[in-house]
Write an enzyme that holds these catalytic residues in place. Structure first.
Site, short mmCIF file in Angstrom:
data_model
loop_
_atom_site.label_atom_id
_atom_site.label_comp_id
_atom_site.label_asym_id
_atom_site.label_seq_id
_atom_site.Cartn_x
_atom_site.Cartn_y
_atom_site.Cartn_z
N SER A 156 0.84 -1.20 0.00
CA SER A 156 0.00 0.00 0.00
C SER A 156 0.87 1.25 0.00
O SER A 156 1.67 1.44 0.92
CB SER A 156 -0.90 0.00 1.24
N ASP A 202 -4.78 3.73 -1.68
CA ASP A 202 -5.85 4.08 -0.74
C ASP A 202 -6.37 5.49 -0.98
O ASP A 202 -5.74 6.47 -0.58
CB ASP A 202 -5.31 3.97 0.69
N HIS A 257 -8.43 1.25 -3.83
CA HIS A 257 -9.35 1.07 -2.71
C HIS A 257 -10.04 2.40 -2.44
O HIS A 257 -9.42 3.33 -1.91
CB HIS A 257 -8.53 0.57 -1.49
N MET A 312 -11.75 -5.65 5.55
CA MET A 312 -10.89 -4.74 6.32
C MET A 312 -10.58 -5.42 7.65
O MET A 312 -11.49 -5.84 8.38
CB MET A 312 -11.60 -3.41 6.60
N MET A 358 -8.78 8.28 0.08
CA MET A 358 -9.59 8.67 1.26
C MET A 358 -10.07 10.10 1.07
O MET A 358 -9.29 10.97 0.66
CB MET A 358 -8.74 8.59 2.52
N HIS A 378 -1.43 -1.30 -4.09
CA HIS A 378 -2.67 -0.91 -3.44
C HIS A 378 -2.67 0.60 -3.23
O HIS A 378 -1.74 1.16 -2.64
CB HIS A 378 -2.76 -1.66 -2.10
N MET A 424 -12.13 4.71 -0.44
CA MET A 424 -12.74 5.01 0.86
C MET A 424 -13.36 6.40 0.75
O MET A 424 -12.85 7.39 1.29
CB MET A 424 -11.68 4.94 1.95
N ASP A 437 -7.01 -6.41 4.25
CA ASP A 437 -6.33 -5.10 4.31
C ASP A 437 -6.26 -4.60 5.74
O ASP A 437 -7.29 -4.31 6.35
CB ASP A 437 -7.11 -4.12 3.43
C1 DX5 Z 1 -6.18 1.57 5.84
C2 DX5 Z 1 -5.78 1.28 4.42
C3 DX5 Z 1 -4.74 0.24 4.30
C4 DX5 Z 1 -3.40 0.63 4.90
C5 DX5 Z 1 -2.82 -0.62 5.47
O1 DX5 Z 1 -7.34 2.31 5.83
O2 DX5 Z 1 -6.92 0.82 3.68
O3 DX5 Z 1 -4.56 -0.16 2.94
O4 DX5 Z 1 -2.49 1.17 3.99
O5 DX5 Z 1 -1.69 -0.29 6.20
P1 DX5 Z 1 -0.95 -1.37 7.13
O6 DX5 Z 1 -0.55 -2.52 6.24
O7 DX5 Z 1 0.22 -0.60 7.67
O8 DX5 Z 1 -1.92 -1.79 8.18
ZN ZN Z 2 -6.57 -0.08 1.69
#
Ligand code: DX5
Ligand code: ZN
Length: 222
Positions: A10, A35, A66, A137, A37, A33, A68, A175
């Protein structure tokens, strides 16, 4: 279930100012990956389609985006246009989930659905036949570096049972909190696509971290 293990670093834990060189160091990965947000669906704000487009130009590894965000139905095309190879949408955020899954697939990308830790597996019963990926998650979304939520193991078993009942074999992605300590149990419970942020980008040797995760996953499968 597909036994091949896939690792998706990620970029949330990468150095955004050096995106191209960060991505170069994780070329052994199966997906990158990303993220997204929006500061509404989750209490953090990251990046949008331009950053994804930049990543797409910098790597040949497929991008696992991903989302969010509160409005995936309205904004998904931004990410598809930017080069997402797979888009995963939260069932808690999508308004017309079936339509959204078909739309992503019609545009030539893989479509995944994501469940927050408190969202039950039964909510995806009516889309399990059409999705390419289900992501659980294993932390509350929003931040990297959180601890793995143990209930995910039992939830993976319920997800596998649902897939078995329907005779389908989507990618099973997990994840949050994935490390050498947790990955073995997670793959033993049926996951085959593992997101790892801090476990990969927090290490000095990123290729070595990916290899270590694969080794721990293989050990978990034995
Ligand atoms: C959290 C993200 C994850 C995050 C995971 O909301 O969706 O993808 O990057 O990070 P680690 O592997 O450090 O838990
Ligand atoms: Zn993620």
């Amino acid at each position: 279930m597909t036994a091949k293990i896939r690792i998706a670093p990620s970029v949330l834990s990468a150095d955004f100012a050096n995106l191209a060189s960060e991505l170069e160091e994780v070329e052994a990965a199966d997906f990158i990956h990303m993220d997204v947000m929006d500061g509404h669906f989750v209490p953090n704000l990251t990046f949008g389609p331009d950053f994804i487009r930049a990543a797409k130009h910098a790597t040949t590894v497929p991008l696992d985006v991903h989302l969010m965000v509160d409005n995936p139905d309205e904004s998904v095309d931004w990410y598809l246009d930017a080069g997402a190879d797979m888009v995963t949408v939260h069932v808690e955020a999508a308004r017309h989930l079936d339509r959204l899954i078909h739309h992503i697939q019609d545009r030539g990308a893989k479509a995944g659905v994501v469940l927050n830790p408190a969202t039950p597996v039964c909510l995806i019963e009516d889309v399990i036949d059409i999705v390419d990926c289900v992501m659980l998650m294993s932390v509350n979304p929003g931040f990297g570096g959180q601890s793995f939520i143990e209930n995910t193991i039992a939830k993976l078993e319920r997800l596998r049972a649902l897939c078995r009942d329907h005779g389908v074999d989507p990618l099973i992605e997990v994840d949050g909190g994935i490390s050498g300590k947790t990955i073995g149990r997670v793959v033993a419970a049926g996951a085959n696509l593992l997101v790892a942020g801090s476990a990969v980008f927090g290490a000095k040797d990123r290729a070595g971290a990916i290899a270590d995760l694969r080794a721990c996953a293989e050990a978990g499968l034995r």
